[in-house]
Scaffold this motif. Structure first.
Motif, PDB file in Angstrom:
ATOM      1  N   GLY A 149       0.800  -1.215   0.000  1.00  0.00           N
ATOM      2  CA  GLY A 149       0.000   0.000   0.000  1.00  0.00           C
ATOM      3  C   GLY A 149       0.830   1.261   0.000  1.00  0.00           C
ATOM      4  O   GLY A 149       0.415   2.288  -0.556  1.00  0.00           O
ATOM      5  N   GLN A 150       2.007   1.223   0.621  1.00  0.00           N
ATOM      6  CA  GLN A 150       2.858   2.407   0.725  1.00  0.00           C
ATOM      7  C   GLN A 150       3.734   2.630  -0.505  1.00  0.00           C
ATOM      8  O   GLN A 150       4.551   3.547  -0.527  1.00  0.00           O
ATOM      9  CB  GLN A 150       3.747   2.286   1.965  1.00  0.00           C
ATOM     10  N   GLN A 151       3.555   1.802  -1.527  1.00  0.00           N
ATOM     11  CA  GLN A 151       4.293   1.977  -2.771  1.00  0.00           C
ATOM     12  C   GLN A 151       3.591   3.042  -3.616  1.00  0.00           C
ATOM     13  O   GLN A 151       2.393   2.955  -3.888  1.00  0.00           O
ATOM     14  CB  GLN A 151       4.368   0.661  -3.539  1.00  0.00           C
ATOM     15  N   VAL A 152       4.319   4.057  -4.014  1.00  0.00           N
ATOM     16  CA  VAL A 152       3.755   5.162  -4.788  1.00  0.00           C
ATOM     17  C   VAL A 152       3.358   4.654  -6.177  1.00  0.00           C
ATOM     18  O   VAL A 152       4.138   3.962  -6.842  1.00  0.00           O
ATOM     19  CB  VAL A 152       4.768   6.321  -4.887  1.00  0.00           C
ATOM     20  N   HIS A 153       2.148   5.019  -6.600  1.00  0.00           N
ATOM     21  CA  HIS A 153       1.654   4.522  -7.881  1.00  0.00           C
ATOM     22  C   HIS A 153       0.562   5.446  -8.406  1.00  0.00           C
ATOM     23  O   HIS A 153       0.092   6.356  -7.715  1.00  0.00           O
ATOM     24  CB  HIS A 153       1.113   3.091  -7.745  1.00  0.00           C
ATOM     25  N   GLY A 154       0.132   5.203  -9.630  1.00  0.00           N
ATOM     26  CA  GLY A 154      -0.935   5.980 -10.254  1.00  0.00           C
ATOM     27  C   GLY A 154      -1.427   5.274 -11.501  1.00  0.00           C
ATOM     28  O   GLY A 154      -0.986   4.166 -11.830  1.00  0.00           O
ATOM     29  N   ALA A 155      -2.362   5.905 -12.218  1.00  0.00           N
ATOM     30  CA  ALA A 155      -2.918   5.336 -13.448  1.00  0.00           C
ATOM     31  C   ALA A 155      -2.856   6.382 -14.548  1.00  0.00           C
ATOM     32  O   ALA A 155      -3.306   7.521 -14.372  1.00  0.00           O
ATOM     33  CB  ALA A 155      -4.361   4.877 -13.233  1.00  0.00           C
ATOM     34  N   LEU A 156      -2.293   5.996 -15.690  1.00  0.00           N
ATOM     35  CA  LEU A 156      -2.221   6.885 -16.844  1.00  0.00           C
ATOM     36  C   LEU A 156      -3.608   7.043 -17.472  1.00  0.00           C
ATOM     37  O   LEU A 156      -4.497   6.204 -17.257  1.00  0.00           O
ATOM     38  CB  LEU A 156      -1.238   6.325 -17.872  1.00  0.00           C
TER      39      LEU A 156
END
Length: 466
Positions: free
Chosen positions: A398-405
């Motif tokens: 959960g603490q891994q930085v991520h996003g959606a293009l």
């Protein structure tokens, strides 16, 4: 027609409420009462051109008539069958009793192979034409002369003045073969003696060896009648479709994938979205989606998924993040489309472990991207792009930085499950990175639990943090 003639016959209650096809607007609907129908389908029908109260009232009346027809279906069908047996004179009485002389040699060879002791799917495929990747099989079944005589018999019946039942709500033209008296002498022996041996080998996982009832009918297509048939699935474990003639051009069948969970789940979510009920939204970043606990999916779906299936995996791949002790969750679905949310900015989750599943529908682009853990300074982070395809699940911390293009076309629904381990977050809140200051709240909270006296040296009268 069933092999269990002495036993009562049953239908699921959904037959009288679900899967009602409105031909004018090419829409399958569910009906329990007028308020439910209006609430669930008024907007959908408007989007398909059903404007105004008069048109909607006409559609509603059509649906009510179909429900009434289904409720009287068995009784009326039995009455028609009796009338036909008394007053209809067949043109070709010989086609009412199945004979092997109607069947092709190739089909009989396939059946005989299936009845042999060394029958295997690999060997059977030498007798059938297989559509790659679809588990659909083609073979010559009836000889041309039988097809000609059978169609002539059906046309003769159509000319009679006797009442006729129609196959279903999607086909307007055709004949129910049980009403014409073809079940006991033709369709049942065809199923039991010839089709079941083949089905037992090609569809053992779909009850192919235990097919014990059927519904048989003929449908008719022509330029002045039905031209085509919309995409659908059948109320059967196995379906046989035989082209009887006459002369025609085009009109090929088309097959997609199985009616699968992702398709059904998205359809359920869309149906809920159409309702006029208030809906909570997943979080401050996603404007469109559904909180699954409000929809009643927590106890019966998400909790068993987490406990029985996901936790054994996370206990091995994320032991240092409480993977073996995930004891709560927040589950929601998010929606992306060109007229709604297109993408999702860089962030981290309020979870120890997150599952992200792409449910569909058709879309292009919109890959996920992952960086380092949140404590890594933003100017030092390195990003990895991950393609997200329908049905695929992605597990990450959960603490891994991520996003959606951004998606560039279509529509995508994603199932997100934030899984929490109280043994981890009780020591440090994952959002503020401090010792949690707990505040009692209603509902599920954020996965914190009462800190036991032996863990802290004193009892703390708190439950969860919102």
């Amino acid at each position: 027609m069933t092999d269990r003639a002495a036993e009562p016959s049953y239908s699921c209650a959904c037959f009288y409420t679900d899967n009602i096809f409105i031909e004018e607007y090419q829409l399958h609907v569910r009906f329990t009462d007028a308020p439910q129908f209006t609430r669930d389908y008024e907007r959908a029908l408007q989007s398909r051109g059903c404007h105004g109260t008069e048109k909607f009232a006409r559609v509603l009346e059509t649906v009510k008539k179909e429900v009434h027809r289904r409720m009287r279906l068995a009784e009326e069908s039995m009455h028609r069958k009796v009338e036909i047996s008394l007053y209809y004179k067949p043109l070709h009485p010989e086609v009412y009793v199945l004979q092997e002389s109607f069947l092709t040699e190739e089909f009989l060879e396939a059946v005989h192979f299936c009845e042999s002791h060394n029958a295997t799917l690999e060997g059977l495929l030498n007798h059938l034409h297989s559509i790659p990747g679809k588990r659909i099989y083609c073979f010559p079944l009836f000889l041309p002369q039988f097809c000609t005589d059978f169609v002539a018999e059906l046309e003769n019946f159509e000319k009679s003045q006797l009442d006729k039942g129609r196959p279903n709500t999607m086909n307007n033209y055709g004949v129910l073969l049980n009403e014409l008296g073809l079940d006991e002498s033709f369709i049942t022996p065809l199923r039991e003696k010839y089709l079941r041996p083949i089905a037992s080998i090609i569809y053992p996982d779909w009850g192919g060896g235990y097919l014990d009832s059927h519904k048989a009918f003929v449908v008719q297509y022509s330029e002045d009648k039905d031209l085509d048939l919309s995409c659908h699935y059948d109320n059967s474990e196995v379906t046989l479709n035989v082209s009887l003639g006459k002369a025609f051009t085009d009109g090929n069948l088309y097959f997609s994938d199985m009616r699968e969970f992702c398709t059904d789940f998205v359809a359920e979510l869309e149906n809920f979205e159409k309702s006029q009920l208030d809906k909570g939204r997943p979080n401050t970043m996603n404007n469109y989606g559904v909180l699954l606990n409000e929809l009643g999916l927590d106890e019966s779906f998400i909790t068993p998924l987490r406990e029985k299936y996901l936790r054994p995996i996370t206990s091995i791949i994320y032991p240092d993040w409480g993977g073996g002790y995930l004891d709560s969750h927040k589950a929601f679905v998010v929606q992306y489309s060109e007229d709604k949310d297109l993408d999702l900015s860089c962030h981290y989750d309020n979870s120890e472990v997150t599952l992200n599943v792409s449910l569909g529908k058709a879309f292009t682009d919109g890959n996920l991207y992952f960086s380092d853990m949140r404590e890594v300074p933003s100017n030092e982070r390195r990003y990895t792009e991950v393609e997200h395809t329908i049905g695929r699940g992605i597990l990450h911390r959960g603490q891994q930085v991520h996003g959606a293009l951004p998606i560039t076309s279509g529509e995508r629904w994603n199932l997100i499950i934030w899984m929490r381990a109280s043994s981890i977050r009780n020591k440090q809140c994952p959002m503020c990175h401090k010792e949690p200051q707990l505040v009692e709240t209603m509902g599920e909270g954020d996965g914190f639990t009462v800190i036991r006296k032996e863990d802290r040296g004193e009892a703390v009268n708190v439950c969860t943090l919102i």
